[in-house]
Each structure stands twice: as structure tokens, then as C-alpha cells.
Design a protein around this motif. Structure first.
Motif, PDB file in Angstrom:
ATOM      1  N   ARG A 223       0.833  -1.205   0.000  1.00 20.80           N
ATOM      2  CA  ARG A 223       0.000   0.000   0.000  1.00 20.80           C
ATOM      3  C   ARG A 223       0.872   1.263   0.000  1.00 20.80           C
ATOM      4  NH1 ARG A 223      -5.315   1.022   1.373  1.00 20.80           N
ATOM      5  NH2 ARG A 223      -5.768   3.106   2.195  1.00 20.80           N
ATOM      6  N   ALA A 224       1.936   1.232   0.808  1.00 22.93           N
ATOM      7  CA  ALA A 224       2.844   2.382   0.871  1.00 22.93           C
ATOM      8  C   ALA A 224       3.577   2.572  -0.443  1.00 22.93           C
ATOM      9  CB  ALA A 224       3.830   2.202   2.018  1.00 22.93           C
ATOM     10  N   LEU A 225       3.913   1.463  -1.119  1.00 20.87           N
ATOM     11  CA  LEU A 225       4.596   1.554  -2.404  1.00 20.87           C
ATOM     12  C   LEU A 225       3.715   2.213  -3.465  1.00 20.87           C
ATOM     13  CD1 LEU A 225       6.484  -1.866  -2.609  1.00 20.87           C
ATOM     14  CD2 LEU A 225       7.514   0.413  -2.604  1.00 20.87           C
ATOM     15  N   ARG A 226       2.421   1.906  -3.431  1.00 20.70           N
ATOM     16  CA  ARG A 226       1.512   2.536  -4.398  1.00 20.70           C
ATOM     17  C   ARG A 226       1.428   4.036  -4.152  1.00 20.70           C
ATOM     18  NH1 ARG A 226      -4.398   0.398  -6.117  1.00 20.70           N
ATOM     19  NH2 ARG A 226      -3.004  -1.082  -7.129  1.00 20.70           N
ATOM     20  N   ARG A 227       1.302   4.416  -2.899  1.00 17.45           N
ATOM     21  CA  ARG A 227       1.273   5.845  -2.564  1.00 17.45           C
ATOM     22  C   ARG A 227       2.585   6.518  -2.986  1.00 17.45           C
ATOM     23  NH1 ARG A 227      -0.992   9.387   1.403  1.00 17.45           N
ATOM     24  NH2 ARG A 227       0.542  10.861   2.244  1.00 17.45           N
ATOM     25  N   GLU A 228       3.701   5.810  -2.747  1.00 19.37           N
ATOM     26  CA  GLU A 228       5.005   6.341  -3.139  1.00 19.37           C
ATOM     27  C   GLU A 228       5.071   6.545  -4.653  1.00 19.37           C
ATOM     28  OE1 GLU A 228       8.753   7.808  -2.358  1.00 19.37           O
ATOM     29  OE2 GLU A 228       7.271   7.163  -0.889  1.00 19.37           O
ATOM     30  N   ARG A 229       4.532   5.595  -5.417  1.00 20.64           N
ATOM     31  CA  ARG A 229       4.545   5.719  -6.872  1.00 20.64           C
ATOM     32  C   ARG A 229       3.754   6.934  -7.327  1.00 20.64           C
ATOM     33  NH1 ARG A 229       1.556   1.361 -10.549  1.00 20.64           N
ATOM     34  NH2 ARG A 229       2.272   0.054  -8.840  1.00 20.64           N
ATOM     35  N   ILE A 230       2.613   7.158  -6.698  1.00 23.21           N
ATOM     36  CA  ILE A 230       1.785   8.317  -7.046  1.00 23.21           C
ATOM     37  C   ILE A 230       2.526   9.620  -6.749  1.00 23.21           C
ATOM     38  CG2 ILE A 230      -0.320   9.588  -6.450  1.00 23.21           C
ATOM     39  CD1 ILE A 230      -1.628   6.816  -5.926  1.00 23.21           C
ATOM     40  N   LEU A 231       3.104   9.722  -5.550  1.00 24.84           N
ATOM     41  CA  LEU A 231       3.765  10.965  -5.159  1.00 24.84           C
ATOM     42  C   LEU A 231       5.049  11.195  -5.957  1.00 24.84           C
ATOM     43  CD1 LEU A 231       3.237  10.962  -1.288  1.00 24.84           C
ATOM     44  CD2 LEU A 231       1.860  12.041  -3.070  1.00 24.84           C
ATOM     45  N   ARG A 232       5.751  10.125  -6.293  1.00 18.08           N
ATOM     46  CA  ARG A 232       6.947  10.259  -7.125  1.00 18.08           C
ATOM     47  C   ARG A 232       6.562  10.768  -8.521  1.00 18.08           C
ATOM     48  NH1 ARG A 232      12.098   8.574  -8.278  1.00 18.08           N
ATOM     49  NH2 ARG A 232      12.482   7.803 -10.370  1.00 18.08           N
ATOM     50  N   THR A 233       5.546  10.159  -9.100  1.00 19.92           N
ATOM     51  CA  THR A 233       5.109  10.562 -10.441  1.00 19.92           C
ATOM     52  C   THR A 233       4.587  11.992 -10.439  1.00 19.92           C
ATOM     53  OG1 THR A 233       4.494   8.261 -10.905  1.00 19.92           O
ATOM     54  CG2 THR A 233       3.612   9.952 -12.380  1.00 19.92           C
ATOM     55  N   ALA A 250      -3.259  12.993 -16.109  1.00 18.04           N
ATOM     56  CA  ALA A 250      -1.948  12.670 -16.677  1.00 18.04           C
ATOM     57  C   ALA A 250      -1.056  11.987 -15.646  1.00 18.04           C
ATOM     58  CB  ALA A 250      -1.286  13.942 -17.206  1.00 18.04           C
ATOM     59  N   ILE A 251      -1.121  12.424 -14.407  1.00 17.08           N
ATOM     60  CA  ILE A 251      -0.317  11.810 -13.348  1.00 17.08           C
ATOM     61  C   ILE A 251      -0.730  10.359 -13.141  1.00 17.08           C
ATOM     62  CG2 ILE A 251       0.099  11.838 -10.845  1.00 17.08           C
ATOM     63  CD1 ILE A 251      -0.030  14.963 -11.094  1.00 17.08           C
ATOM     64  N   ALA A 252      -2.034  10.098 -13.129  1.00 22.83           N
ATOM     65  CA  ALA A 252      -2.518   8.724 -12.991  1.00 22.83           C
ATOM     66  C   ALA A 252      -2.027   7.863 -14.145  1.00 22.83           C
ATOM     67  CB  ALA A 252      -4.046   8.711 -12.930  1.00 22.83           C
ATOM     68  N   ASN A 253      -2.111   8.396 -15.359  1.00 21.23           N
ATOM     69  CA  ASN A 253      -1.664   7.654 -16.540  1.00 21.23           C
ATOM     70  C   ASN A 253      -0.175   7.352 -16.471  1.00 21.23           C
ATOM     71  OD1 ASN A 253      -2.226   6.662 -19.363  1.00 21.23           O
ATOM     72  ND2 ASN A 253      -0.706   8.227 -19.834  1.00 21.23           N
ATOM     73  N   ASP A 254       0.636   8.352 -16.090  1.00 19.75           N
ATOM     74  CA  ASP A 254       2.084   8.154 -16.006  1.00 19.75           C
ATOM     75  C   ASP A 254       2.451   7.165 -14.903  1.00 19.75           C
ATOM     76  OD1 ASP A 254       2.409   9.948 -18.053  1.00 19.75           O
ATOM     77  OD2 ASP A 254       2.966  11.643 -16.773  1.00 19.75           O
ATOM     78  N   ALA A 255       1.645   7.117 -13.853  1.00 15.10           N
ATOM     79  CA  ALA A 255       1.911   6.179 -12.753  1.00 15.10           C
ATOM     80  C   ALA A 255       1.403   4.775 -13.066  1.00 15.10           C
ATOM     81  CB  ALA A 255       1.271   6.694 -11.466  1.00 15.10           C
ATOM     82  N   GLY A 260      -9.126   6.828 -10.219  1.00 18.09           N
ATOM     83  CA  GLY A 260      -9.704   6.568  -8.902  1.00 18.09           C
ATOM     84  C   GLY A 260      -8.644   6.280  -7.849  1.00 18.09           C
ATOM     85  N   ALA A 261      -7.567   5.579  -8.269  1.00 14.83           N
ATOM     86  CA  ALA A 261      -6.493   5.265  -7.325  1.00 14.83           C
ATOM     87  C   ALA A 261      -5.791   6.527  -6.856  1.00 14.83           C
ATOM     88  CB  ALA A 261      -5.484   4.318  -7.980  1.00 14.83           C
ATOM     89  N   VAL A 262      -5.613   7.489  -7.766  1.00 12.21           N
ATOM     90  CA  VAL A 262      -4.969   8.752  -7.398  1.00 12.21           C
ATOM     91  C   VAL A 262      -5.908   9.586  -6.538  1.00 12.21           C
ATOM     92  CG1 VAL A 262      -3.971  10.896  -8.280  1.00 12.21           C
ATOM     93  CG2 VAL A 262      -3.517   8.732  -9.452  1.00 12.21           C
TER      94      VAL A 262
END
Length: 420
Positions: A223-233, A250-255, A260-262
Motif C-alpha cells: 500500500r505504501a509503495l503505491r502511494r510512493e509511486r503516485i507521489l513520485r510521479t 496525466a499523473i494517474a496515466n504516467d503512474a 480513482g487510485a490517485v
């Protein structure tokens, strides 16, 4: 009739300058996205129609404010030139001239990547030309022996990093005047923070696998990795396209995630920006703690205090390129609302407090010069927080070389001192 026409042109030029000065103040205070043309017109005291007579839209006004900032730098560099003056004094004339009271305020160079490409390229080109002009002055000082022999281009970028950071923190309402701020910046850039009797070593400190240290901060839970991916992107997007030019979609697409996940983590773009900035402050605080633990075993106090600053600079640069990077541009703080800024103020004060604590210990030990810690903090922050700019304008320099040059400038200044 010719005199009347000249008078009208002069008045139009003066009004245009009034508009650019007012817009610069507002953009620095509220960000590009948070300012309307109506707000600029009200600040100047003109009608919206009169404003549109000078600037057709906000994008053009933003571009003209950025171009004005580049021109101010260019003109000050030209004024600094004088035959028979050594290179160090030429650089100091530029720094003091740009910061002296009464001179127009600079604009924060944030979100310029949201401009149309033709304007964006013109601003990037203008900034690079000024960096090259200052690099030539620095090279003159290196040649005549008044400036320490370091890479002129990177030294120029470092000086501009400090100057570009000033609109982010300087306030007319602070306990110091603009002249005091100008004197402090000039003094620190010239002489550094270390006591002048401390020689500059050719070899700064022991190597440290900072990438491995940063890797230990990477979250492991799914779960933390997904959040990290969003914030990094999102951080990459805000750095590359600006806050205005980025979108949640665009951020969701790049991630590689659904919108909905973002939106599960952030209901809107400004909340996402706040989360990215909070993450950056938290990472910086964690890295500061790692560095302080790393150097505490060093018995020699001079080597310890030098290594501390060098490792911190290296860690900030390595963070930008790591899996838990990039280092987001802190100038984006201007885009947040007052409530959002208050939400992250605790993290900001924690990092600032750690840095001031380091500087206080250095002053108490006699290894640092007796400088105002507020200026030490902000000049250091300008160097640490401009990693995104360094990497786009550094002409392929290695990250650790960038970090070490910034550390040398902060510690030892431009003026040569004894080497060992």
C-alpha cells in the motif's frame, strides 16, 4: 506633437513597468495559478481593460514577468563590468547590485514549464545566457587568482540558485532590512561559513554509499509503495510541467494507475501537491538524521563539520535521482492555500530547526563564522533545493560533482583560502 507622442510613450512604458512589478509581487505571493488579471489590475489601480491593453492574457503577462527578471539580471551583469577590477569584485558588484535596496524585485522562476513552448524556450535560453555571462566573470577571477579554482559554469549556477531563492523567503516585514540581507548574502558567498583560518582541503571527506542509505528509506509495504509511486510521479510532473501544466489524469496515466487510485489519496491537485511537498520535507529530515548519525563518530571536529555539509549536499542530490525522488521544487509552495501551508508548516519548521541547530553548534565551536543563522539557513536551502534546476542546466555534470561544488561554495566561499 512629437513631444506629446513621446510623453504618451513614456507614460505607457511607466504603466507597463508598474503592471509587471505588481504582477511579480502577486505571483511570488500567490503563485501563477492563484492570481487573476483582475487582481493585478486592482493592485495597480487600473481597470481590467487598461491592463488588457498591455497584456492580452495571463500567460503573456507571466512570460513578460519572467523575461523582465532575466533582463534585470543581464543589465546588472553589464553594470558590474569595469576595466581594472579583479574578477571577485566583478562578481560581488553583480550580487550587491542585484540585491541593493530600491532595485526591482525578482520573480520566482517556478512553473515556467507550463508556458507555451515558444515562451518556455525563450526563458530557458535567457537564463542560460545569464549563467554563461556570470561564468565568464568567475573565470576571470579564477585566472587572476581572486576566485578559488572551481568549475565556472557550476559556480555560476550555484550563485544564481541563491539569488533565485531569495524571492521565496525574503520579506520586507522581517527583522532585517533588504540592505542587511544583501550584505549577508554577499559576505557568505564571498567568504563562506567556515572560519577563514580553516584551509580548504583538496579532498573533502570519506566516500559514503549515500544511495544505499537512501534505499533504506524506501517503503516496503504494498500500500505504501503505491502511494510512493503516485507521489513520485506527481513530483516529476510538477517539476517538468509546472503545477498549472500538470493534471490528475496525466499523473494517474504516467503512474500506470486509474484516476480513482490517485483520487483515493488526494481529492484534487493542490492536495496532491501538498502531499508531495510534505513527503519532500519528511525525506529531507530523515536524510539530515542519517547524516548526523554518520558523522558523529568522526573525532576531528573540522573534518566532521565539513563532512556533515558535504554529505547533506550529496544526499539531497542523490535523493533527486533515487527511487524515492525526485526532489520537488520547493518554490511550488506558493501554489498552496494558507490552510494547506499551515498543514505542512510543522515539517518545514522541523527541518529548519535541525539546520539551525547544526549552524549554532558550528558557531559555538568557533569553526563557523558568527553569521546570522537565518541567512545561513536560506542560502543553504537555495543550494540544496535547486537540484531540479541544476540537473536541467548543468551540462551533464555528475550529481556528486554538483553537490561537492555547492558544499565548497557554502563552506569556503568564492575567495581563495589556504589549501591542504
Amino acid at each position: 506633437m512629437a513631444e506629446a507622442r513621446t510623453e504618451r510613450l513614456d507614460k505607457s512604458k511607466m504603466r507597463r513597468e508598474e503592471i509587471l512589478a505588481a504582477a511579480t509581487r502577486l505571483f511570488n505571493r500567490r503563485s501563477f495559478a492563484g492570481v487573476t488579471l483582475d487582481a493585478v489590475a486592482a493592485e495597480v489601480g487600473v481597470t481590467s481593460g487598461a491592463l488588457y491593453h498591455h497584456f492580452a492574457n495571463k500567460e503573456l503577462l507571466v512570460f513578460e514577468c519572467l523575461s523582465r527578471g532575466i533582463t534585470l539580471y543581464r543589465e546588472e551583469l553589464a553594470r558590474a563590468m569595469e576595466q581594472g577590477i579583479d574578477g571577485l569584485e566583478l562578481v560581488r558588484r553583480f550580487v550587491r547590485g542585484r540585491l541593493r535596496p530600491g532595485e526591482p524585485r525578482m520573480i520566482v522562476f517556478s512553473d515556467l514549464n507550463a508556458l507555451p513552448k515558444i515562451h518556455r524556450d525563450a526563458v530557458h535560453r535567457g537564463r542560460m545566457e545569464n549563467v554563461e555571462r556570470l561564468a565568464r566573470l568567475i573565470a576571470t577571477g579564477i585566472a587572476d587568482g581572486t576566485i578559488a579554482p572551481r568549475d565556472p559554469h557550476m559556480s555560476s549556477l550555484a550563485v544564481f540558485a541563491v539569488l533565485d531563492w531569495m524571492p521565496h523567503w525574503y520579506s520586507e516585514n522581517s527583522y532585517y532590512t533588504r540592505q542587511e540581507a544583501a550584505d549577508a548574502i554577499d559576505d557568505l558567498l564571498t567568504h563562506g561559513v567556515l572560519a577563514r583560518h580553516i584551509p580548504e582541503p583538496e579532498w573533502l571527506c570519506e566516500p559514503w554509499d549515500v544511495e544505499q542509505a537512501i534505499e533504506e528509506l524506501t517503503p516496503r509495504a504494498r500500500r505504501a509503495l503505491r502511494r510512493e509511486r503516485i507521489l513520485r510521479t506527481a513530483s516529476q510532473s510538477f517539476n517538468q510541467y509546472g503545477v498549472v501544466g500538470s493534471s490528475m489524469e496525466a499523473i494517474a496515466n504516467d503512474a500506470g494507475l486509474t484516476r480513482g487510485a490517485v483520487y483515493h489519496h488526494a481529492p484534487d491537485k493542490m492536495t496532491l501537491l501538498r502531499l508531495c511537498l510534505e513527503r519532500a520535507y519528511r525525506r529531507e529530515g530523515e536524510l539530515l538524521d542519517l547524516v548526523l548519525r554518520k558523522v558523529e563518530a568522526e573525532a576531528d571536529p573540522v573534518r566532521r563539520i565539513i563532512a556533515e555539509e558535504v554529505y547533506i549536499m550529496r544526499a539531497m542530490v542523490a535523493l533527486h535521482e533515487s527511487r524515492i525522488g525526485p526532489k520537488i521544487n520547493f518554490q511550488n509552495v506558493a501554489f498552496l492555500s494558507p490552510d494547506q501551508r499551515r498543514q505542512m508548516s510543522g515539517l518545514h519548521e522541523e527541518v529548519v530547526g535541525k539546520n539551525r541547530g547544526r549552524y549554532a553548534r558550528g558557531i559555538d565551536s568557533g569553526l563557523f563564522r558568527k553569521l546570522d543563522m537565518a541567512f545561513m539557513q536560506e542560502i543553504g536551502a537555495g543550494l540544496r533545493n535547486n537540484s531540479p534546476t541544476f540537473f536541467t542546466m548543468s551540462q551533464g555534470q555528475h550529481g556528486l560533482d554538483i553537490a561537492d561544488l555547492c558544499a565548497r561554495l557554502f563552506l569556503f566561499g568564492l575567495k581563495p583560502r589556504l589549501m591542504r
